[in-house]
Design a protein around this motif. Structure first.
Motif, PDB file in Angstrom:
ATOM      1  N   SER A 295      43.679 -31.758   8.107  1.00 57.77           N
ATOM      2  CA  SER A 295      44.631 -32.155   9.154  1.00 57.77           C
ATOM      3  C   SER A 295      44.480 -31.293  10.408  1.00 57.77           C
ATOM      4  O   SER A 295      44.514 -31.787  11.529  1.00 57.77           O
ATOM      5  CB  SER A 295      46.076 -32.088   8.639  1.00 57.77           C
ATOM      6  OG  SER A 295      46.443 -30.759   8.348  1.00 57.77           O
ATOM      7  N   THR A 332      42.729 -40.556   0.215  1.00 56.20           N
ATOM      8  CA  THR A 332      44.105 -40.839   0.655  1.00 56.20           C
ATOM      9  C   THR A 332      44.596 -39.771   1.627  1.00 56.20           C
ATOM     10  O   THR A 332      45.335 -40.067   2.565  1.00 56.20           O
ATOM     11  CB  THR A 332      45.077 -40.916  -0.537  1.00 56.20           C
ATOM     12  OG1 THR A 332      44.873 -39.770  -1.384  1.00 56.20           O
ATOM     13  CG2 THR A 332      44.871 -42.174  -1.335  1.00 56.20           C
ATOM     14  N   ASN A 333      44.169 -38.514   1.409  1.00 53.81           N
ATOM     15  CA  ASN A 333      44.535 -37.456   2.352  1.00 53.81           C
ATOM     16  C   ASN A 333      44.055 -37.790   3.758  1.00 53.81           C
ATOM     17  O   ASN A 333      44.809 -37.737   4.730  1.00 53.81           O
ATOM     18  CB  ASN A 333      43.902 -36.116   1.925  1.00 53.81           C
ATOM     19  CG  ASN A 333      44.730 -35.392   0.879  1.00 53.81           C
ATOM     20  OD1 ASN A 333      45.821 -35.830   0.529  1.00 53.81           O
ATOM     21  ND2 ASN A 333      44.202 -34.293   0.384  1.00 53.81           N
ATOM     22  N   SER A 336      45.614 -40.789   5.565  1.00 51.90           N
ATOM     23  CA  SER A 336      46.955 -40.544   6.119  1.00 51.90           C
ATOM     24  C   SER A 336      46.904 -39.726   7.406  1.00 51.90           C
ATOM     25  O   SER A 336      47.860 -39.742   8.178  1.00 51.90           O
ATOM     26  CB  SER A 336      47.824 -39.817   5.084  1.00 51.90           C
ATOM     27  OG  SER A 336      47.307 -38.520   4.826  1.00 51.90           O
ATOM     28  N   ARG A 365      44.899 -48.549  13.925  1.00 54.42           N
ATOM     29  CA  ARG A 365      46.312 -48.469  14.270  1.00 54.42           C
ATOM     30  C   ARG A 365      46.530 -48.400  15.778  1.00 54.42           C
ATOM     31  O   ARG A 365      47.658 -48.352  16.230  1.00 54.42           O
ATOM     32  CB  ARG A 365      46.953 -47.277  13.558  1.00 54.42           C
ATOM     33  CG  ARG A 365      46.898 -47.436  12.040  1.00 54.42           C
ATOM     34  CD  ARG A 365      47.690 -46.398  11.288  1.00 54.42           C
ATOM     35  NE  ARG A 365      47.475 -46.562   9.859  1.00 54.42           N
ATOM     36  CZ  ARG A 365      46.658 -45.822   9.126  1.00 54.42           C
ATOM     37  NH1 ARG A 365      45.983 -44.860   9.698  1.00 54.42           N
ATOM     38  NH2 ARG A 365      46.509 -46.037   7.847  1.00 54.42           N
TER      39      ARG A 365
END
Length: 513
Positions: A295, A332-333, A336, A365
């Motif tokens: 992240s 999945t990390n 997200s 998105r």
């Protein structure tokens, strides 16, 4: 002979003025353990997290663990020359890499050292590899497209400058090819590209660099390579080093595209380091901060506001799945954290659909904000056409029993899949993408045999180049479709000259008989 007091005084004053305190105090420690790219040292009580340390053999290390009695160090280089009892000293600096225009066109290791045999890099600028990501108020919304030259992506999952779009799929499904084609398509787009190869075979990286040179893309590209033979710490820091190089351009108002190929191998390297450093293992033996590892890296991609120069850094992280399992821990990390994903389906890849993008699972998105207006208009129904086609495809074998509307959907879907096929390193300019998608969505391809679709596309492009270059120029310059029915009329004019393949006529004759 007598010496006067004044002379002695003057001599002492001169010596005091010229005296230099050459005594230097360094905090040193003693290596108590070394192995597998990790060392431990005792005595570095004031060492800081992320600080660079220097071993006796000239190799640097980075502080990773601060414990009560010793310090855990990741060794940034060959650890075989370090032995227990060696001295390690603090440098007072944090891990940093050289940055600047001088790096463009070069192949570097994660420490910023050249590995392409073209000599040293002459730059005095450096940036720390770890840097706080721009805050909310330092950013602006993504509003400028990053054209990949790949029809399926630009139409269905558009990428904007400053976005983070994940490329995810099984091994050998074309993930790196999409990233390389995107870099190749940035020629003349005012974009600096950084390709970070993490754990890729050196022969593979060499082939990729040769491909970039062949298409002239190394003129605006930096390659950072940490191979499988490098110690795990270098694989771990490689993406951060690439991000630091990109930030130098971004904060100077330029646009950057950075590819992390791939973060699965970086996560594995970090897991290896953490386990050797005796950090407690969590799910699948990854350390508890594995999410934070990715992240804090991906958040550094941004579109800065105008007060900070309006620069951008677009990230294309790559993740490898096993048996298409996007619900695994690392996938999945990263899903997200990112602003969408391009999911590559191995079944489609092996059936000849390339790029093998799964339109149902792939998403952006940011969406239409990352498309020119002309593309928005022509690509609006594509996803619906593909979804309908996938649902009805299983009934295709019973085509004679289907009603006309269903057969029309199947026909449109088959031709849509065919139009979105694209060969390796065959980037299509956005104006040409708009033209072929306009022809598709306005029923110009419906009566063609599927085998003729790509030939129709190529001949249409040649026809537009020779007879209606002004239409392409209008789309490129304004981002809009030409006024009136100019594009429709031009495609109708081409339809009258296009010759279908002979096998269509033979098939029609056989069906009548």
């Amino acid at each position: 002979m007598s010496i006067k007091a004044e002379e002695i005084s003057t001599l002492i004053k001169q010596q005091l003025e010229s005296y230099k305190d050459e005594l230097s105090v360094e905090e040193t420690g003693t290596v108590t353990y070394v192995g597998d790219g990790v060392a431990r040292a005792h005595g570095l009580d004031n060492a800081l997290q992320g600080e660079l340390l220097l071993f006796d053999n000239g190799v640097y290390g980075m502080v990773q663990n601060l414990e009560t009695s010793d310090v855990g160090i990741v060794v940034l280089g060959d650890f075989t020359g370090i032995t227990e009892g060696d001295t390690v000293k603090r440098t007072g600096r944090i891990m940093e890499v050289p940055v600047g225009d001088q790096l463009i066109g070069r192949v570097l290791n994660p420490l910023g050292q050249p590995i392409d045999g073209k000599g040293d890099i002459k730059t005095d600028k450096t940036r720390p590899i770890e840097h706080k990501a721009p805050g909310v108020m330092d950013r602006q919304g993504v509003n400028e497209p990053l054209q990949t030259g790949i029809k399926a992506i630009d139409a269905l999952v558009p990428i904007g400058r400053g976005q983070r779009e994940l490329i995810i799929g099984d091994r050998k499904t074309g993930k790196s090819s999409i990233a390389l084609d995107t870099i190749i398509n940035q020629k003349g787009q005012n974009m600096i590209c950084i390709y970070v190869a993490i754990g890729q075979k050196e022969s593979t990286v060499r082939a990729q660099v040769n491909t970039l040179q062949k298409f002239g893309a190394m003129d605006y590209t930096i390659v950072v390579s940490a191979g499988p033979s490098d110690p795990a710490p270098l694989l771990y820091v490689a993406p951060y080093a690439g991000a630091a190089m990109g930030e130098e351009f971004m904060f100077n108002g330029k646009h950057v595209l950075i590819v992390y190929d791939d973060l699965t191998k970086q996560a594995d390297a970090y897991r290896e380091l953490s386990l050797i450093l005796r950090r407690p293992p969590g799910r699948e033996a990854y350390p508890g901060d594995i999410f934070y590892t990715h992240s804090r890296l991906l958040e550094r991609a941004a579109k800065l506001n105008d007060d900070l120069g309006g620069g951008s850094m677009t990230a294309l992280p790559i993740i490898e799945t096993k048996a298409g399992d996007v619900a695994a821990y690392i996938p999945t990390n990263v899903i997200s954290i990112t602003d969408g994903q391009i999911f590559l389906n191995s079944d489609s890849f092996y059936s000849g659909v390339r790029p093998a993008m799964d339109a149902g699972t792939s998403v952006s998105r940011v969406g239409g904000d990352a498309q020119i207006k002309a593309m928005k208009k022509v690509a609006g129904t594509l996803r619906l056409d593909l979804s309908s086609y996938k649902e009805l495809e299983s009934f295709a074998q019973f085509g004679s029993d289907l009603d006309a509307a269903t057969q029309a959907k199947l026909a449109r879907g088959a031709r849509t899949v065919e139009v979105l096929k694209q060969g390796l390193h065959e980037a299509v300019p956005v104006a040409k993408e708009v033209i072929i998608l306009f022809a598709l969505t306005h029923s110009h391809l419906d009566k063609l045999a599927v085998e003729d679709v790509l030939r129709y596309q190529n001949e249409l492009f040649d026809f537009m180049d020779s007879s209606h270059k002004d239409i392409e120029d209008t789309i490129t310059k304004t981002g809009n479709l030409p006024e009136g029915d100019a594009l429709e009329d031009a495609i109708k004019e081409f339809d009258q000259t296009f010759q279908p393949s002979k096998h269509d006529d033979e098939a029609a004759t056989n069906s009548e008989n």
